[in-house]
Design a protein around this motif. Structure first.
Motif, mmCIF file in Angstrom:
data_model
loop_
_atom_site.group_PDB
_atom_site.id
_atom_site.type_symbol
_atom_site.label_atom_id
_atom_site.label_comp_id
_atom_site.label_asym_id
_atom_site.label_seq_id
_atom_site.Cartn_x
_atom_site.Cartn_y
_atom_site.Cartn_z
ATOM 1 N N TYR A 22 0.601 -1.327 0.007
ATOM 2 C CA TYR A 22 0.034 0.004 -0.016
ATOM 3 C C TYR A 22 0.791 1.176 0.146
ATOM 4 C CZ TYR A 22 -3.798 -3.143 1.463
ATOM 5 O OH TYR A 22 -4.766 -4.135 1.378
ATOM 6 N N SER A 23 2.131 1.071 0.476
ATOM 7 C CA SER A 23 2.864 2.358 0.531
ATOM 8 C C SER A 23 4.338 2.190 0.291
ATOM 9 C CB SER A 23 2.849 2.740 2.134
ATOM 10 O OG SER A 23 3.634 3.906 2.386
ATOM 11 N N ILE A 24 4.890 2.951 -0.710
ATOM 12 C CA ILE A 24 6.145 3.331 -0.895
ATOM 13 C C ILE A 24 6.614 4.391 -0.355
ATOM 14 C CG2 ILE A 24 7.902 3.543 -2.955
ATOM 15 C CD1 ILE A 24 6.028 1.734 -4.658
ATOM 16 N N ASP A 25 8.045 4.474 -0.071
ATOM 17 C CA ASP A 25 8.661 5.906 0.604
ATOM 18 C C ASP A 25 10.221 5.612 0.059
ATOM 19 O OD1 ASP A 25 8.871 8.603 1.273
ATOM 20 O OD2 ASP A 25 8.716 8.109 3.291
ATOM 21 N N ALA A 32 5.503 -1.206 2.369
ATOM 22 C CA ALA A 32 4.706 -1.805 3.440
ATOM 23 C C ALA A 32 3.324 -1.842 2.914
ATOM 24 C CB ALA A 32 4.528 -0.614 4.654
ATOM 25 N N GLY A 33 2.645 -2.917 3.562
ATOM 26 C CA GLY A 33 1.229 -3.187 3.134
ATOM 27 C C GLY A 33 0.580 -4.296 4.115
ATOM 28 N N ASP A 34 0.201 -5.196 3.824
ATOM 29 C CA ASP A 34 -0.516 -6.214 4.498
ATOM 30 C C ASP A 34 0.348 -7.219 4.967
ATOM 31 O OD1 ASP A 34 -0.024 -7.647 2.157
ATOM 32 O OD2 ASP A 34 -2.042 -8.477 1.930
ATOM 33 N N SER A 35 1.271 -6.891 6.066
ATOM 34 C CA SER A 35 2.176 -7.504 6.351
ATOM 35 C C SER A 35 2.811 -6.858 7.722
ATOM 36 C CB SER A 35 3.435 -7.819 5.540
ATOM 37 O OG SER A 35 4.564 -8.504 6.141
ATOM 38 N N HIS A 36 3.361 -7.449 8.752
ATOM 39 C CA HIS A 36 4.011 -6.965 9.895
ATOM 40 C C HIS A 36 5.444 -6.819 9.538
ATOM 41 C CE1 HIS A 36 5.385 -11.091 10.131
ATOM 42 N NE2 HIS A 36 6.226 -10.896 10.919
ATOM 43 N N GLN A 37 5.878 -6.859 8.293
ATOM 44 C CA GLN A 37 7.183 -6.501 7.877
ATOM 45 C C GLN A 37 7.290 -5.161 6.974
ATOM 46 O OE1 GLN A 37 8.756 -10.002 5.886
ATOM 47 N NE2 GLN A 37 8.342 -11.349 7.358
ATOM 48 N N ILE A 38 8.040 -4.351 7.210
ATOM 49 C CA ILE A 38 8.181 -3.355 6.219
ATOM 50 C C ILE A 38 9.691 -3.618 5.547
ATOM 51 C CG2 ILE A 38 8.908 -0.924 5.838
ATOM 52 C CD1 ILE A 38 7.388 -0.514 8.482
#
Length: 373
Positions: A333-336, A351-357
């Motif tokens: 969902y997110s790119i930075d 990051a997204g549907d996970s507890h990991q980035i």
């Protein structure tokens, strides 16, 4: 039957969703909004300094030994095998949906800072101050209520230094003054909820705000004078972009600094548009839908991610040969990203549907991971 709380906590990590994440302006910390009402803080700057210190020691040792056995190139993978970077703190929050950074008091990599950021939620947005001298405190500075307590904020951005812009689930875009916390403008042109905002702040003579939403429209506004949009694009009307099975919604947009090009992704195929002519210039096909896309590397490349377990990078001078970064996150969902002058490279986070980035240093593969504990 009683269930061990440790088992519940372990299971919860596999149902974690990170809705938004940002790297602070100085590149020292990463903040992540977790769907279960938590804000996680990571010290990415500290990890990078440790990595470069270790790399320098290995390089010096190899130079003295007269050989190089790829120790430096293997350093990241070795570190990745023995450790993952845990959050240095997790703060309980109300229901959050989006995150936006305000300018820090300093942009130096070494000095202590106070970080100010805005969190969007349901019916309100709040500003917080986080001091890196006392990581146990996250102080709320002020709160702004939306016209309706049920309105969800889907996207936040800053227009200049003092205007906060919120794209909401009621199809409207609201602008607030940072100093007074008063609403100064309302933009109405979408017919469904807003997904993403992009504000051009580099040209004060032509300050533009771009928005996209579930209605499939991309609108452009002069945020100094609220009124009708000055530009409207509807990619789903282009038969070459249309993907009926995914819908017409546009989930993410980004615009080059010179206001020449816009890239947009969602249900229709990812596409590059020339803003002055309003024409589609390039189709960048993806295997799934796109939730996040942006220009990188001085606007010479496009990075995009969504539902296909991969991040895709296109070179604008050769868009037919994209590069792929394999990801363990099913939906991103997110790119930075942040450019580190000291180390002379960009750092990308997904990051997204996970507890990991996932963290990528070289835009080729995932180098290490941040774990939301």
């Amino acid at each position: 039957m009683e269930i061990d709380n440790k088992y519940i906590d372990h299971l919860r990590t596999y149902y974690t969703t990170i809705l938004s994440q940002i790297i602070t302006n100085d590149g020292r910390y990463l903040l992540a909004v977790v769907k279960n009402r938590k804000l996680a803080v990571f010290s990415v700057g500290k990890y990078l300094k440790e990595f470069h210190r270790d790399a320098e020691l290995i390089s010096n040792n190899n130079h003295q030994d007269g050989g190089d056995n790829n120790s430096i190139s293997n350093l990241f993978s070795q570190q990745n095998q023995r450790q993952h970077l845990q959050s240095i703190n997790v703060f309980p929050m109300e229901r959050m949906t989006s995150l936006c950074s305000m300018q820090t008091t300093t942009n130096t990599f070494e000095s202590d800072s106070q970080y100010r950021f805005i969190v969007g939620g349901v019916g309100r947005l709040k500003a917080f101050r986080l001091s890196m001298q006392n990581l146990d405190e996250c102080e709320e500075e002020w709160m702004i209520k939306l016209p309706s307590d049920s309105t969800m904020i889907n996207s936040l951005t800053m227009a200049g230094e003092n205007k906060i812009v919120a794209g909401c689930g009621d199809s409207n875009i609201y602008m607030f003054d940072r100093e007074t916390q008063q609403q100064t403008a309302k933009f109405s042109g979408h017919h469904d909820y807003i997904h993403s905002l992009k504000c051009l702040n580099n040209n004060l003579s032509n300050p533009l705000l771009y928005s996209c939403g579930e209605d499939g429209k991309i609108l452009s506004w002069d945020y100094r004078s609220p009124g009708k949009p000055i530009l409207s694009l509807e990619p789903f009307h282009n038969p070459e972009l249309r993907r009926i099975q995914y819908g017409k919604w546009i989930g993410s947009i980004d615009v080059t600094d010179n206001n020449e090009w816009i890239v947009c992704g969602g249900g229709p195929k990812l596409s590059l548009w020339h803003l002055r002519s309003g024409k589609c210039a390039q189709i960048l096909d993806t295997p799934g839908v796109i939730y996040s896309n942006r220009f990188i590397a001085d606007n010479s490349k496009i990075m995009a991610a969504g539902t296909a377990n991969q991040v895709i990078i296109w070179h604008l001078n050769d868009p037919t040969n994209p590069n792929y970064i394999d990801s363990s996150i099913n939906t991103i969902y997110s790119i930075d990203y942040h450019h580190y002058d000291k180390f002379n490279y960009d750092l990308y986070t997904f990051a997204g549907d996970s507890h990991q980035i996932e963290v990528c240093k070289n835009a080729k593969f995932i180098d290490w991971k941040l774990y939301v504990s």
